[in-house]
Design a protein around this motif. Structure first.
Motif, PDB file in Angstrom:
ATOM      1  N   MET A  20     -23.246  38.554  42.710  1.00 25.89           N
ATOM      2  CA  MET A  20     -23.616  37.929  44.001  1.00 25.89           C
ATOM      3  C   MET A  20     -22.407  37.262  44.662  1.00 25.89           C
ATOM      4  O   MET A  20     -22.275  37.288  45.890  1.00 25.89           O
ATOM      5  N   ASP A  39     -13.228  32.772  39.074  1.00 28.33           N
ATOM      6  CA  ASP A  39     -14.082  33.234  37.981  1.00 28.33           C
ATOM      7  C   ASP A  39     -13.408  32.838  36.668  1.00 28.33           C
ATOM      8  O   ASP A  39     -12.180  32.751  36.605  1.00 28.33           O
ATOM      9  N   LEU A  64     -10.946  30.166  36.935  1.00 31.88           N
ATOM     10  CA  LEU A  64     -11.572  28.842  36.884  1.00 31.88           C
ATOM     11  C   LEU A  64     -12.771  28.859  35.948  1.00 31.88           C
ATOM     12  O   LEU A  64     -13.681  29.672  36.101  1.00 31.88           O
ATOM     13  N   ASP A  65     -12.752  27.932  34.996  1.00 34.34           N
ATOM     14  CA  ASP A  65     -13.932  27.690  34.173  1.00 34.34           C
ATOM     15  C   ASP A  65     -14.617  26.462  34.762  1.00 34.34           C
ATOM     16  O   ASP A  65     -14.078  25.347  34.692  1.00 34.34           O
ATOM     17  N   VAL A  66     -15.780  26.650  35.337  1.00 34.71           N
ATOM     18  CA  VAL A  66     -16.448  25.545  36.050  1.00 34.71           C
ATOM     19  C   VAL A  66     -16.864  24.395  35.127  1.00 34.71           C
ATOM     20  O   VAL A  66     -17.232  23.330  35.598  1.00 34.71           O
ATOM     21  N   THR A  92     -22.059  30.286  42.327  1.00 33.77           N
ATOM     22  CA  THR A  92     -22.863  31.343  41.688  1.00 33.77           C
ATOM     23  C   THR A  92     -22.578  31.496  40.196  1.00 33.77           C
ATOM     24  O   THR A  92     -23.297  32.217  39.519  1.00 33.77           O
ATOM     25  N   ILE A 142     -26.678  28.811  43.833  1.00 30.49           N
ATOM     26  CA  ILE A 142     -27.623  29.797  43.301  1.00 30.49           C
ATOM     27  C   ILE A 142     -28.410  29.169  42.150  1.00 30.49           C
ATOM     28  O   ILE A 142     -27.815  28.669  41.185  1.00 30.49           O
ATOM     29  N   TYR A 157     -31.969  28.172  30.264  1.00 32.29           N
ATOM     30  CA  TYR A 157     -31.637  28.710  31.598  1.00 32.29           C
ATOM     31  C   TYR A 157     -32.610  28.158  32.642  1.00 32.29           C
ATOM     32  O   TYR A 157     -32.206  27.688  33.707  1.00 32.29           O
ATOM     33  N   LYS A 161     -31.550  25.777  35.765  1.00 30.40           N
ATOM     34  CA  LYS A 161     -31.767  26.218  37.144  1.00 30.40           C
ATOM     35  C   LYS A 161     -32.718  25.266  37.895  1.00 30.40           C
ATOM     36  O   LYS A 161     -32.566  25.052  39.097  1.00 30.40           O
ATOM     37  N   ILE A 190     -32.163  40.773  40.610  1.00 29.94           N
ATOM     38  CA  ILE A 190     -31.149  41.378  41.473  1.00 29.94           C
ATOM     39  C   ILE A 190     -30.240  42.231  40.590  1.00 29.94           C
ATOM     40  O   ILE A 190     -29.790  41.763  39.529  1.00 29.94           O
ATOM     41  N   THR A 192     -27.295  43.257  39.140  1.00 25.31           N
ATOM     42  CA  THR A 192     -25.901  42.795  39.007  1.00 25.31           C
ATOM     43  C   THR A 192     -25.458  43.066  37.572  1.00 25.31           C
ATOM     44  O   THR A 192     -26.287  43.356  36.703  1.00 25.31           O
ATOM     45  N   LEU A 194     -24.729  40.914  35.341  1.00 31.31           N
ATOM     46  CA  LEU A 194     -25.427  39.970  34.453  1.00 31.31           C
ATOM     47  C   LEU A 194     -26.845  40.444  34.170  1.00 31.31           C
ATOM     48  O   LEU A 194     -27.321  40.421  33.039  1.00 31.31           O
ATOM     49  N   TRP A 195     -27.511  40.891  35.213  1.00 25.86           N
ATOM     50  CA  TRP A 195     -28.893  41.350  35.065  1.00 25.86           C
ATOM     51  C   TRP A 195     -28.950  42.552  34.133  1.00 25.86           C
ATOM     52  O   TRP A 195     -29.785  42.639  33.249  1.00 25.86           O
ATOM     53  N   ARG A 197     -26.800  43.301  31.782  1.00 29.89           N
ATOM     54  CA  ARG A 197     -26.475  42.884  30.415  1.00 29.89           C
ATOM     55  C   ARG A 197     -27.721  42.386  29.689  1.00 29.89           C
ATOM     56  O   ARG A 197     -27.863  42.592  28.489  1.00 29.89           O
TER      57      ARG A 197
HETATM   58  N1  LIG Z   1     -29.042  38.911  38.714  1.00 34.32           N
HETATM   59  C1  LIG Z   1     -30.215  38.311  38.711  1.00 34.32           C
HETATM   60  O1  LIG Z   1     -31.261  38.941  38.604  1.00 34.32           O
HETATM   61  C2  LIG Z   1     -30.291  36.810  38.879  1.00 34.32           C
HETATM   62  C3  LIG Z   1     -31.542  36.251  39.146  1.00 34.32           C
HETATM   63  C4  LIG Z   1     -31.625  34.886  39.341  1.00 34.32           C
HETATM   64  C5  LIG Z   1     -30.482  34.110  39.285  1.00 34.32           C
HETATM   65  N2  LIG Z   1     -29.271  34.684  39.022  1.00 34.32           N
HETATM   66  C6  LIG Z   1     -28.102  33.812  39.040  1.00 34.32           C
HETATM   67  O2  LIG Z   1     -27.195  34.308  40.001  1.00 34.32           O
HETATM   68  C7  LIG Z   1     -25.866  33.851  39.701  1.00 34.32           C
HETATM   69  C8  LIG Z   1     -24.910  35.012  39.824  1.00 34.32           C
HETATM   70  O3  LIG Z   1     -25.230  35.924  38.814  1.00 34.32           O
HETATM   71  P1  LIG Z   1     -24.947  37.482  38.913  1.00 34.32           P
HETATM   72  O4  LIG Z   1     -26.234  38.148  38.629  1.00 34.32           O
HETATM   73  O5  LIG Z   1     -24.163  37.793  40.123  1.00 34.32           O
HETATM   74  O6  LIG Z   1     -24.092  37.604  37.573  1.00 34.32           O
HETATM   75  P2  LIG Z   1     -22.627  38.148  37.247  1.00 34.32           P
HETATM   76  O7  LIG Z   1     -22.459  38.068  35.761  1.00 34.32           O
HETATM   77  O8  LIG Z   1     -22.474  39.455  37.874  1.00 34.32           O
HETATM   78  O9  LIG Z   1     -21.737  37.030  37.935  1.00 34.32           O
HETATM   79  C9  LIG Z   1     -21.604  35.731  37.392  1.00 34.32           C
HETATM   80  C10 LIG Z   1     -20.131  35.445  37.237  1.00 34.32           C
HETATM   81  O10 LIG Z   1     -19.971  34.119  36.722  1.00 34.32           O
HETATM   82  C11 LIG Z   1     -18.821  34.147  35.898  1.00 34.32           C
HETATM   83  N3  LIG Z   1     -18.822  33.018  34.980  1.00 34.32           N
HETATM   84  C12 LIG Z   1     -19.489  32.904  33.802  1.00 34.32           C
HETATM   85  N4  LIG Z   1     -19.185  31.735  33.229  1.00 34.32           N
HETATM   86  C13 LIG Z   1     -18.335  31.089  34.049  1.00 34.32           C
HETATM   87  C14 LIG Z   1     -17.662  29.839  34.000  1.00 34.32           C
HETATM   88  N5  LIG Z   1     -17.794  29.018  32.939  1.00 34.32           N
HETATM   89  N6  LIG Z   1     -16.853  29.483  35.038  1.00 34.32           N
HETATM   90  C15 LIG Z   1     -16.704  30.322  36.096  1.00 34.32           C
HETATM   91  N7  LIG Z   1     -17.281  31.534  36.185  1.00 34.32           N
HETATM   92  C16 LIG Z   1     -18.100  31.897  35.172  1.00 34.32           C
HETATM   93  C17 LIG Z   1     -18.884  35.487  35.189  1.00 34.32           C
HETATM   94  O11 LIG Z   1     -17.612  35.896  34.695  1.00 34.32           O
HETATM   95  C18 LIG Z   1     -19.432  36.395  36.265  1.00 34.32           C
HETATM   96  O12 LIG Z   1     -18.420  37.107  36.944  1.00 34.32           O
HETATM   97  C19 LIG Z   1     -25.949  33.249  38.309  1.00 34.32           C
HETATM   98  O13 LIG Z   1     -25.963  31.840  38.416  1.00 34.32           O
HETATM   99  C20 LIG Z   1     -27.276  33.756  37.784  1.00 34.32           C
HETATM  100  O14 LIG Z   1     -27.838  32.873  36.857  1.00 34.32           O
HETATM  101  C21 LIG Z   1     -29.157  36.014  38.814  1.00 34.32           C
END
Ligand SMILES: NC(=O)c1ccc[n+]([C@@H]2O[C@H](COP(=O)([O-])OP(=O)(O)OC[C@H]3O[C@@H](n4cnc5c(N)ncnc54)[C@H](O)[C@@H]3O)[C@@H](O)[C@H]2O)c1
Length: 256
Positions: A20, A39, A64-66, A92, A142, A157, A161, A190, A192, A194-195, A197
């Motif tokens: 996202m 990231d 960056l590690d948040v 995100t 997000i 989680y 959230k 969505i 992505t 992460l989804w 995985r």
């Molecule tokens: N994909 C879905 O269905 C879905 C649904 C609801 C919520 N979300 C949320 O949406 C957000 C984005 O997720 P996405 O689906 O795009 O996943 P994604 O894995 O594609 O992107 C998330 C990114 O966060 C990075 N990340 C992980 N730990 C980190 C840290 N400590 N510091 C900085 N970056 C870090 C990862 O390397 C990754 O690139 C997340 O917060 C996720 O929980 C996703």
């Protein structure tokens, strides 16, 4: 060149640019807004920056590690020095982890809360003094539909959230007088990295089929649909909208 959302701010900062966040970076590029793409995995940030550059946009990739508040300060200072005032913050960064509560370790719990919730606190706390000084700013965090509905085997989680939702509402009230709006997008499923995985090791086609069933629109979402919602919340189009949780999930959550 200004894009179609009419964004009139200077620069944007995004955490987590694999899915996202990457779509968000491309949307900012279309608006002509320079964007810091950060990231924990630098190569993900660099790939996103290259995609932005391909579109003719300007992106600054940074590791960056948040979870590290000192690093958040350092990276945001560098982004401001290179791109100008950061008027937009898109949080995100997130991780996936699944398992029953009784098997969850202290580390599993802490890691989830630190990445998904504490990281959002750190970026907001670091950037807000500059936004307050400018009397403007928009933040989109997000969260997830699971923060509202709860999800079995994702207690940490869901709790993190729900925390993002609470943070968003409280901060919106605190920042309203400063001209800063704070909102959250609660995505449904969505497509992505992460989804996908989360479905690893299983039959992907069957699982996608299974997951789309409870969604009234009978499909999973696309990252561009999150980017569009994010642009709405960042743009002057939503100038009277703050403290809201916008569910983007094909109608799966309708009671808020
Ligand atoms: N994909 C879905 O269905 C879905 C649904 C609801 C919520 N979300 C949320 O949406 C957000 C984005 O997720 P996405 O689906 O795009 O996943 P994604 O894995 O594609 O992107 C998330 C990114 O966060 C990075 N990340 C992980 N730990 C980190 C840290 N400590 N510091 C900085 N970056 C870090 C990862 O390397 C990754 O690139 C997340 O917060 C996720 O929980 C996703």
């Amino acid at each position: 060149m200004a894009g179609s959302w009419g964004l009139d701010g200077e620069a944007a900062f995004i955490t987590g640019v694999g899915g996202m966040g990457r779509a968000g970076a491309l949307a900012f590029a279309e608006e002509g807004i320079p964007v810091a793409v950060t990231d924990v995995n630098l190569s993900i940030a660099e790939t996103t920056a290259a995609l932005v550059a391909e579109k003719g946009g300007k992106a600054l990739p940074m590791q960056l590690d948040v979870r590290d508040s000192a690093q958040v300060q350092e990276v945001m200072a560098k982004a401001t020095a290179e791109l100008g005032p950061l008027d937009y913050l898109f949080n995100t960064a997130g991780i996936g982890h699944y398992g029953p509560l009784v098997e969850m370790s202290n580390e599993d719990w802490s890691r989830m809360v630190e990445v998904c919730l504490t990281g959002t606190f750190y970026t907001c706390r670091t950037l807000l003094p500059a936004m307050i000084a400018r009397g403007r700013g928009a933040i989109v965090n997000i969260s997830s539909m699971f923060g509202q509905t709860g999800q079995a085997n994702m207690v940490h989680y869901s709790a993190a959230k729900a925390g993002v939702m609470g943070l968003t509402k409280a901060l919106a009230r605190e920042m309203a007088e400063h001209g800063i709006r704070v909102n959250s997008i609660a995505p449904g499923p969505i497509d992505t990295p992460l989804w996908r995985r989360g479905l690893e090791g299983k039959d992907l086609d069957n699982l996608i089929e299974e997951r789309r069933q409870p969604v009234p629109m009978k499909r999973v979402g696309h990252i561009s649909e999150i980017a569009d919602a994010m642009m709405y919340l960042m743009s002057p189009t939503s100038s009277y909208v703050t403290g809201q949780i916008l569910h983007v999930g094909g109608g799966e959550v309708t009671v808020t």
